[in-house]
Structures are given as C-alpha cells and as structure tokens.
Design an enzyme around this catalytic site. Structure first.
Site, PDB file in Angstrom:
ATOM      1  N   HIS A 179       0.823   4.004   3.249  1.00 11.50           N
ATOM      2  CA  HIS A 179       1.190   5.152   2.411  1.00 11.50           C
ATOM      3  C   HIS A 179       1.614   4.663   1.040  1.00 11.50           C
ATOM      4  O   HIS A 179       2.277   3.634   0.907  1.00 11.50           O
ATOM      5  CB  HIS A 179       2.351   5.880   3.108  1.00 11.50           C
ATOM      6  CG  HIS A 179       3.290   6.638   2.217  1.00 11.50           C
ATOM      7  ND1 HIS A 179       3.045   7.916   1.785  1.00 11.50           N
ATOM      8  CD2 HIS A 179       4.492   6.300   1.704  1.00 11.50           C
ATOM      9  CE1 HIS A 179       4.046   8.323   1.029  1.00 11.50           C
ATOM     10  NE2 HIS A 179       4.940   7.361   0.959  1.00 11.50           N
ATOM     11  N   HIS A 199       7.137   2.682   7.482  1.00 12.81           N
ATOM     12  CA  HIS A 199       6.809   2.882   6.065  1.00 12.81           C
ATOM     13  C   HIS A 199       6.118   1.606   5.593  1.00 12.81           C
ATOM     14  O   HIS A 199       6.754   0.570   5.520  1.00 12.81           O
ATOM     15  CB  HIS A 199       8.116   3.097   5.295  1.00 12.81           C
ATOM     16  CG  HIS A 199       7.943   3.293   3.827  1.00 12.81           C
ATOM     17  ND1 HIS A 199       8.076   2.282   2.902  1.00 12.81           N
ATOM     18  CD2 HIS A 199       7.649   4.396   3.116  1.00 12.81           C
ATOM     19  CE1 HIS A 199       7.892   2.753   1.703  1.00 12.81           C
ATOM     20  NE2 HIS A 199       7.636   4.030   1.796  1.00 12.81           N
ATOM     21  N   TYR A 220       2.386   0.960  -0.708  1.00 15.33           N
ATOM     22  CA  TYR A 220       3.385  -0.044  -0.337  1.00 15.33           C
ATOM     23  C   TYR A 220       2.704  -1.180   0.425  1.00 15.33           C
ATOM     24  O   TYR A 220       1.489  -1.177   0.635  1.00 15.33           O
ATOM     25  CB  TYR A 220       4.499   0.598   0.494  1.00 15.33           C
ATOM     26  CG  TYR A 220       5.530   1.324  -0.340  1.00 15.33           C
ATOM     27  CD1 TYR A 220       6.710   0.700  -0.728  1.00 15.33           C
ATOM     28  CD2 TYR A 220       5.321   2.640  -0.758  1.00 15.33           C
ATOM     29  CE1 TYR A 220       7.656   1.352  -1.493  1.00 15.33           C
ATOM     30  CE2 TYR A 220       6.259   3.304  -1.525  1.00 15.33           C
ATOM     31  CZ  TYR A 220       7.430   2.658  -1.897  1.00 15.33           C
ATOM     32  OH  TYR A 220       8.365   3.317  -2.663  1.00 15.33           O
TER      33      TYR A 220
END
Length: 678
Positions: free
Chosen positions: A173, A170, A176
């Site tokens: 996307h 993560h 961030y």
C-alpha cells in the site's frame, strides 16, 4: 437506529472476530510523545482516549496508526514488551467497553519513502529516494528480511497479549517498503525476493505465516492494500481520468495479488490506491472526487471472498450502505472524517447527517501536524487528540458575550461560548454568515467547505445564538458585555499597478463570488494557495491561464501537505497553466499584461554556474507581454482590527483574520481556545 443504513450498521465477521458494524477508523500516524509513550511505545492515556472517543462515537473497528516492528525511526513495538502489553490494556479495554474492536497496524516502514533517513531505512534494492531523488536508499540483506518477518510475528503476539482483536500489516500500500517489494518497478532484487510476482510477494506471504504460527490461525490479520498505484514515473502521479502508462501495480496484476493475499491467510483487505509518487490517492485532498477509490476497490471484492474495506474521501453513509447491501464492499473506511467528528457514526445511525461536522480534506491538522512532529489533530476540531483537556465544560459564571463578525472564527467562538452556557449575541455586518470563507468555498471542488459553512449555521440555530445580520457594531454598542470577541476579518491587499483599476482586473473575492470571468486569456497575480486554486479552476474550464508570482516558489503556504501540493502541481501541469516565478506585472494595457521576470543566478545540478556570466544581486530582467482578457489579483489580506484597537481591554479578544490572516485551522483553533476559557 436509522433503518436507512441497516446494512452499514450490521455486524461483520473478520476471521474469528465479529465487528459490531461496518465502519472502521483508518490508521493514521500517532507519533508525538504526549500521545505515544517513548518508554513503552504504547499509547499514553491521552493517545488512548483519542481512539476510545471514536469507539464511543460508534466506530465499530479501530485500526491504530502504524507501529514499527524495527527501530529505524527510533522506536519499535519490541522496545519494551512488558511495558507495551501493560500500558496498551487501557486502550483495548476502553474501546471494548464502548462496544468496538481494535486492530493494531504493524509496519515495516518506509523504504525509499523515508524522509531524512537515507541509509537507515532500507529499500528492497538500491533505488532513488522519494523526497530527495539525488540520493539512493540502500537495499535490504536477506538477514534483515528474516529479522523483519520474525519481528512482525513477535509484535503481533504482543498485541494479542495486550487484548488486541487483530493486527493489520502495513502495507502492500502507498509505496511503503512491502509495496516496493511487491512492485517490479521498485523491486530490483535478483534473489528469491525479487523477479517473479511470487518472489516479490514472498516476504508478504512469510509475514502472515509467521503471525499465524505465533498467534494461532484464528487471530485476524488484515492487509492494507493499494489496488492500483497510479504511478506515471518516479515522483509523478496520475490524475483521475488521465491516460498514462502504469509503472506500478495495474489492475491485471492487482487482482492476482489480491487473490494470493487471501490464499496466504490474510483475513481482510483494507483498500485504497496510490503510492508516495501519487500520494494524493492515498491521502486525497479536496481536489479528488468523493469516494475516489471506491470503483477500484469494488473490483477487488469481485475476486476475493474475505472482507474488503474501502477508504478515501468516503464519508457518505447512504452510498456506503448501498454498496455494502449490494455486496460490492464490506467496510466503510473513514480516516480524517472521524477526526473532524468522532461521533459521526452515531449521528449517521440517528439520521442526524446535518449535525456531522465535515472534514474539509485540507490535511493541515492531521498530516501537516504529524510531519511537524506535533500531535495529530484536526483543523476543524481542536479537541481532536485532546479529548479530555479540551473538553467543553459548563462555565462557573454565566456571562453575556458579544461576538463581532460572523466568519468561521466568529461562529466558532459563539458556538463554544454557547455550549459552555453563556448568552451569546453575534453581529455580522453583511447579509450572510461565513466571511471570506464564503468566497473560498465557491469552487466546485470545495463542497466540504460549503458543508462546513452549513454546519456552522445550523449550530448557531441549534444553540439559539442571537445572530443579527446586516448589523455593523459601533464602539458604543459594545458596552454592557462581559466578554467580547472581535472577529472582524481582513481586507484584500490591493496593488498600485498601473491600470489595475480597469474593469477587467478583479480581486480574488469578487472573482470567486460575484464575477464570471469571460475572457479566454487570464493572468492570475499571486501564486499562493488561493491563486493556484483559481488558476486551476479556470484552466479546467478551458481558459489559457498564466500565474505571475513575485517570489521564488508557488504554493508556499505553511502546513500545506505534500499530498495537496503535489496534486495541485500535477493539475497545473495537466491543464497547461504557465507559471512565472520571480515575476511582477508592471502594467496592464489594452488586453496585455506587461511582466518582468527576474532570472537569478541559481547553480546547476552540479552546483556550478548555470550562466556564462554572473547575473548580480538583481538578476537579469526578462520581459513578457502576455495576452490578458482578464486579470485576477490574489496577493493576501490585511487585518481589519479598527474596532479592537478602539475598545481593547482584558475582556476583549481579537481572533481570526482580524488578528492575523492565515488559514481555517488557525481561525478555528484560536477561537476555540479563547472561548473555552471565558
């Protein structure tokens, strides 16, 4: 199993791991101490049960909420390695026993999207903060970059040791930190981690290489990936169909990046769209189209051979089955719909689509609660995140239960009481169930609200609840019941403004349900959520709309997610809705609304005087004469609790708007909690 969805329920290989079907639970943040241990940063049993319930419900791949690899938020996967591995086994074993697989999402955190952590959460290079653009987030050092990369590898190894089937990174996307590295608009570095696309992707490449070196080439690594940013500027997101200059990642660059991610060694792309500047793409409210990201995600599938997942208001199994069969995507990503109904996949497979409790995309129980530092849950499913403690069990003593009022709260109380084994009579004074929610569900973009109403009506039939319509209960008729739920709703607040009795003045419920607003110029009195939605709906139809709000802000509804708020503000701008704050309508006369706006003495950006002289406590009045073919009034509700006041006793429960007019979540939760205890 339904043969209608045989492609959706076929297995899928992600790297070395076989997923039993093509439904994945999308990662959503779980941070509260009851669900995530502050000691081990593993999910507690309650937190694990939340995930295990979704696996039992038929979800093939569980992707847990983000877990930091650095302690900028006060916790990180490396805080207590032995404890993490030990405690996570309960979650891993539970999901595996249910037939599912688990990927843990690891995150480098927020960068410029941090909230209240300026100076703590670094960005790639100094850049303005999302939530407070007057502040600048610091840039990362190369030493920090190396630390992050090493920590990703260490964290992935812990997931592997705990029995996890893979990890997800993560994220490139949603704007961030890693996304900020990848996008030139945000990455202002001048070293080997900035400038060219290869340089901007260097940290992302080195992360997967480090994980594969630590865990083996056959340990799957997914990448959370936003196909397109939809960023018009800092803090400005583009709407569906809007013509704009993309400041973030456009299609041309996105397809290059996707191919490079596959080359780097990523085993799946878990795709949606957006950035924190366009947050409503990554967290689409009800104003976004269904499957809003699918078209873009299918374009990515054309350029890569690894599996591609799609998320974003994607809750139609027939559509998912079709695009999977056509090879256009590989995985149906579901987030909030699995909070609303953890057993939705099994119901898909059984062909019981009408029994799937729909997500209404309000964000109140999920995002709204997360950012209030509460447990993640769901507005329409109070047991979400409390799977064991809020489980409905048979009542020891079967009772005769009366529910007065067939709105959402009344139907929920009836449903829960019936599940527990009570005999339930529900009386509704009008000719249909739903209460004020029927009006709220009328705009075209509220299809999920209408589906929720249909779901409740079906549950009334499934549970054989005795529903009596066109039946207004008197005090005498309440005798003989063991438990009584008074859910008599609320009445619209009326205004005594001169000429508001005119036929061209309509209150919200009538405007939504019964009356076609024919005029071209419309004034909406009240800038709450309902008023703004009415204004948007009318402006989209080509009308010239003005909102008149008495307070200093519009959309001032507690728990309203920033994704919903920001999209509505963009919609009001796009459709040129005029907003007058600190304003009241003094009178309506001959097609004109006479409005007084109070101009107050707010300081300028330097915190100094904005005017040449002080305006005083009352401010300076500014008069407006606004053409108004129609006026719609939306200024809230007052409880209708007359029956409760007449019969109140220990066995009488006042619920829903009859107690306090608020929102759907409060009505459902109060009804559930009251009925689960009788």
């Amino acid at each position: 199993m339904s043969t209608n969805f045989k492609h959706l329920f076929s297995p899928l290989q992600i790297g070395s791991v076989e997923i039993p079907n093509r439904i994945a639970m999308m990662p959503m943040g779980v941070f509260s101490p009851r669900l995530l241990s502050t000691e081990t940063v593993a999910y507690t049993k309650e937190g694990a049960d939340y995930y295990i319930e979704r696996a039992k419900g038929g979800t093939g791949l569980i992707i847990t909420g983000l877990m930091p690899v650095v302690a900028n938020m006060g916790f990180c996967i490396l805080n207590n390695p032995e404890g993490y591995v030990r405690e996570m086994k309960y979650l891993m074993d539970g999901v595996h026993e249910a037939g599912g697989k688990v990927f843990v999402q690891l995150t480098a955190l927020t960068g410029r999207a941090n909230h209240g952590l300026v100076g703590i959460c670094p960005a790639p290079a100094p850049i303005q903060n999302v939530w407070d653009p007057t502040k600048t987030d610091r840039g990362m050092s190369k030493e920090e970059i190396k630390e992050y990369i090493e920590n990703f590898a260490k964290g992935a190894k812990l997931v592997q040791e705990a029995g996890g089937d893979g990890v997800e990174i993560h994220a490139v996307h949603e704007g961030y930190l890693l996304d900020q590295f990848a996008i030139s608009f945000f990455n202002r570095r001048t070293d080997e981690y900035g400038g060219s696309l290869d340089n901007r992707l260097r940290i992302i490449k080195e992360i997967v290489e480090a994980i594969k070196a630590a865990c083996g080439e056959d340990f799957p690594v997914s990448m959370r990936y936003s196909v397109k940013s939809y960023v018009k500027d800092f803090n400005r997101g583009a709407l569906p169909g809007e013509t704009f200059e993309e400041k973030g990642r456009d299609y041309e660059e996105s397809f290059i990046v996707a191919k490079k991610l596959e080359e780097f060694g990523y085993d799946m792309l878990n795709c949606d769209n957006g950035s924190y500047d366009s947050w409503f793409w990554a967290h689409p409210p009800m104003y976004m189209p269904k499957a809003c990201n699918l078209e873009d995600v299918m374009k990515v599938k054309e350029v890569v051979s690894i599996p591609v997942a799609c998320a974003g208001r994607f809750d139609d199994p027939a559509l998912a089955d079709q695009v999977i069969a056509e090879g256009k995507i590989d995985v149906m990503g579901m987030g909030r719909p699995l909070l609303a109904d953890p057993y939705a996949p099994n119901k898909f497979a059984e062909g019981r689509l009408d029994d799937v409790r729909p997500c209404i995309y309000c964000h109140q129980g999920c995002l709204g609660r997360i950012f209030q530092f509460k447990d993640i849950s769901c507005a329409v499913n109070p047991a979400c995140g409390r799977e064991k403690s809020y489980a409905l069990t048979p009542a020891e003593t079967k009772k005769k239960v009366l529910v007065v009022g067939g709105g959402i709260g009344g139907m929920e109380a009836a449903r829960v009481a019936a599940i527990r084994g009570h005999a339930v009579d529900l009386f509704e004074k009008t000719d249909q169930l739903g209460g004020v929610f029927v009006a709220a569900a009328t705009p075209v973009f509220k299809e999920d609200d209408r589906q929720l109403l249909a779901w409740y009506k079906k549950q009334m039939k499934n549970l054989e609840i005795n529903v009596q319509l066109n039946s207004e209960i008197t005090e005498a008729q309440t005798k003989g019941y063991d438990e009584i739920f008074v859910a008599t709703g609320a009445n619209e607040r009326r205004l005594a403004t001169p000429r508001f009795e005119d036929e061209h003045v309509t209150y919200a419920i009538e405007a939504l349900r019964y009356k076609e607003i024919a005029g071209e110029n419309v004034v909406v009195v009240g800038g709450g959520l309902t008023g703004c939605e009415i204004a948007y709906d009318l402006a989209k139809k080509g009308k010239k709309v003005t909102i008149v709000e008495a307070s200093e802000t519009i959309l001032n509804a507690f728990g309203l997610s920033a994704a919903n708020y920001n999209m509505m503000m963009e919609l009001l701008d796009y459709y040129q809705v005029t907003v007058l704050k600190n304003s009241v309508v003094d009178k309506f006369d001959d097609g004109t609304a006479y409005v007084t706006e109070t101009v107050k003495n707010y300081p300028n950006v330097a915190n100094r005087a904005q005017h040449m002289f002080a305006l005083g406590v009352q401010g300076m009045p500014k008069a407006h004469e606004i053409p108004a073919d129609d006026i719609i009034v939306s200024v809230g509700y007052t409880p209708d609790d007359a029956l409760y006041q007449a019969i109140q006793a220990e066995n009488v429960h006042l619920i829903g708007d009859a107690k306090k007019p608020t929102n759907v979540m409060d009505a459902i939760w109060a009804a559930y909690e009251a009925a689960m205890n009788v």
